[in-house]
Enzyme design. Structure first.
Site, PDB file in Angstrom:
ATOM      1  N   HIS A  49      -1.195  -1.774 -10.760  1.00  0.00           N
ATOM      2  CA  HIS A  49      -2.189  -2.381  -9.860  1.00  0.00           C
ATOM      3  C   HIS A  49      -3.559  -2.442 -10.550  1.00  0.00           C
ATOM      4  CE1 HIS A  49       0.643  -0.575  -6.797  1.00  0.00           C
ATOM      5  NE2 HIS A  49       0.570  -1.820  -6.382  1.00  0.00           N
ATOM      6  N   GLY A  92       1.643  -9.366  -9.734  1.00  0.00           N
ATOM      7  CA  GLY A  92       2.351  -8.864 -10.917  1.00  0.00           C
ATOM      8  C   GLY A  92       3.650  -9.596 -11.153  1.00  0.00           C
ATOM      9  N   SER A 120       6.023   1.611 -10.690  1.00  0.00           N
ATOM     10  CA  SER A 120       6.261   1.240  -9.296  1.00  0.00           C
ATOM     11  C   SER A 120       5.826   2.406  -8.424  1.00  0.00           C
ATOM     12  CB  SER A 120       7.757   0.987  -9.090  1.00  0.00           C
ATOM     13  OG  SER A 120       8.066   1.027  -7.712  1.00  0.00           O
ATOM     14  N   ARG A 152       7.355   3.368  -6.052  1.00  0.00           N
ATOM     15  CA  ARG A 152       8.592   4.081  -5.686  1.00  0.00           C
ATOM     16  C   ARG A 152       8.996   5.119  -6.729  1.00  0.00           C
ATOM     17  NH1 ARG A 152       9.761  -1.180  -3.330  1.00  0.00           N
ATOM     18  NH2 ARG A 152      10.150  -0.844  -1.128  1.00  0.00           N
TER      19      ARG A 152
END
Ligand code: PAF
Length: 279
Positions: free
Chosen positions: A32, A145, A183, A185
């Site tokens: 990010h 992205g 990620s 996650r």
């Protein structure tokens, strides 16, 4: 840096300098930050960088995934400040969706495979919220992205088909030194799963190498990647592994045009995605 939580608080643009939006669901990582960095470079000193942090409920087809999605607002705000964002928009769900909202955006072609096939309704939720965020912020440029290649392709299609006055900028995937794509996650993986997961990237790279050595049959390229993922010590489960035309996202049998090898892999209930372009 201003933090805004109501759509009404966005002021009209008063200059011609670009207003750039980086839509996120928070839990910000280096991937990010790269998006915000690109936005800052595109905006220059006079332009405005708006980061949105909103865990969009309508794009989750699995309620436990929504519930478990990491939320780290204080840290995210700090990172946005450090990266030079001008505004962070952090609405609550009821500031975005009326309780009786009944209009949604459906993309009917690129969404049919990959994440669209295994997560019904996901891209309807993504398109609807992204269009709303474009409208609320009145952004000139949106930064996304390339890890979510399908999402980027669908957003570009929505902009084209609905004549939106937004330019879309795609940014390369940021990876750990092991090759694992960053990620939000990844934080939910166990240590052993985290150590095993770089095989996803290795599998995609192996298929690309085979392709550049002259193997153009899709079936063979897919099996070379599948073999590496299936050898996982942590019982990685392939959700999908597909080789598609990178423009239409439709299946092909031989590589004759730019193609995309994309995968989603489950480690327990954590689902990781990655992709590689084959030219
Ligand atoms: O990529 C994401 O994080 C989300 O899908 C997005 C674009 C912020 C829409 O909720």
């Amino acid at each position: 840096m201003k933090v805004i939580s109501q759509p009404i608080d966005f002021c009209k643009k008063t200059t011609t300098a670009p207003r750039i939006i980086v839509p996120t669901m928070g839990a910000l990582h280096k991937g990010h930050l790269e998006l915000i960095h690109r936005a800052r470079a595109l905006a220059g000193k006079k332009g405005e960088v708006i980061v949105t942090i909103f865990v969009n409920p309508t794009q989750f087809n699995n309620p436990s995934d929504l519930e478990k999605y990491p939320r780290t607002l204080e840290k995210d705000l700090e990172l946005c400040r450090e990266q030079g964002a001008d505004v962070v928009f952090t609405p609550a769900p009821d500031a975005i969706y009326y309780s009786d909202h009944s209009v949604n955006i459906i993309e009917g072609s690129l969404s049919n495979r990959l994440c669209g096939a295994t997560r019904p309704g996901h891209f309807e939720g993504v398109c609807t919220v992204v269009l709303k965020l474009f409208n609320i912020t009145r952004a000139d440029i949106g930064v996304f992205g390339k890890k979510d290649f399908q999402q980027l392709a669908i957003i570009r299609r929505m902009v084209r088909d609905l004549n939106l006055a937004v330019q879309i900028e795609g940014v390369e995937t940021v990876r750990e030194p092991s090759g694992l794509a960053l990620s939000s996650r990844n934080t939910r993986l166990t240590k052993a799963q985290h150590a095993d997961a770089p095989r996803i990237r290795r599998a995609l790279l192996a298929a690309r190498k085979l392709c550049s050595n002259g193997e153009l049959t899709v079936e063979k390229l897919i099996s070379s990647a599948r073999e590496i993922i299936d050898r996982s010590d942590e019982s990685a489960q392939i959700d999908y592994l597909e080789l598609l035309d990178s423009e239409t996202l439709q299946p092909i049998t031989k590589i004759s045009r730019p193609a995309l090898l994309a995968t989603a892999v489950f480690y327990g209930n954590v689902r990781l995605i990655d992709n590689i372009e084959l030219n």
